[in-house]
Scaffold this motif. Structure first.
Motif, PDB file in Angstrom:
ATOM      1  N   HIS A   2       9.525  31.939  32.314  1.00  0.00           N
ATOM      2  CA  HIS A   2      10.486  31.159  31.954  1.00  0.00           C
ATOM      3  C   HIS A   2      11.852  31.399  31.059  1.00  0.00           C
ATOM      4  N   SER A  46      15.524  32.512  32.223  1.00  0.00           N
ATOM      5  CA  SER A  46      16.633  31.509  31.652  1.00  0.00           C
ATOM      6  C   SER A  46      17.605  32.419  30.725  1.00  0.00           C
ATOM      7  N   ILE A  94      11.971  26.812  38.927  1.00  0.00           N
ATOM      8  CA  ILE A  94      11.127  26.731  37.812  1.00  0.00           C
ATOM      9  C   ILE A  94       9.626  26.796  38.651  1.00  0.00           C
ATOM     10  N   THR A 119       6.618  29.424  38.137  1.00  0.00           N
ATOM     11  CA  THR A 119       4.992  28.794  37.895  1.00  0.00           C
ATOM     12  C   THR A 119       4.143  29.510  38.739  1.00  0.00           C
TER      13      THR A 119
END
Length: 138
Positions: free
Chosen positions: A10, A14, A25, A29
């Motif tokens: 993440h 980002s 997201i 995951t």
């Protein structure tokens, strides 16, 4: 999957692309949960590489090589750092690199034009930093 692996995915995404959508997201995951990355194995490989580097530096403390010798020795050590001599380990590393490249490409295909422009800006910043460091060495 451990939380660290997901947080790393993440953070990197980002940082490169900016604000992520809920879909992105979720994809990160899922990707992290399916990753073939093995932290324990990676740590063992790192220790092996670092051991080689420490051994080289220890030989230098005993007998300082001239510049040309040091350059050859360092080049050899860097080559070992990049590519493990054990064919089984090398094959596993290659498999991990291919997996990661595929995952990065898939994620990139989920990004928007705005996110891609952000990533380009980030990469151009890195390029400017490297150019500045090179200029300082001259």
């Amino acid at each position: 999957m451990n939380d660290y692996h997901l947080i790393t995915h993440h953070y990197v995404a980002s940082n490169a692309y900016g604000k992520l959508s809920p879909e992105q997201i979720r994809w990160l995951t899922q990707s992290a949960s399916q990753s073939i990355f093995d932290a324990k194995q990676s740590f063992e490989w790192r220790k092996l590489r670092q051991g080689r580097m420490i051994a080289l530096l220890n030989t230098w403390s005993e007998q300082t090589p001239d510049f040309d010798q040091a350059q050859i020795q360092m080049g050899s050590t860097i080559q070992l750092w990049r590519q493990m001599p054990d064919p089984a380990i090398r094959a596993e590393q290659d498999r991990l690199v291919r997996y990661n490249c595929q995952a990065i490409a898939e994620f990139h295909n989920l990004t928007t034009p705005t996110q891609r422009a952000h990533a380009l800006k980030v990469l151009k910043g890195y390029e400017a930093d490297v150019r500045e460091l090179i200029a300082e060495k001259k």
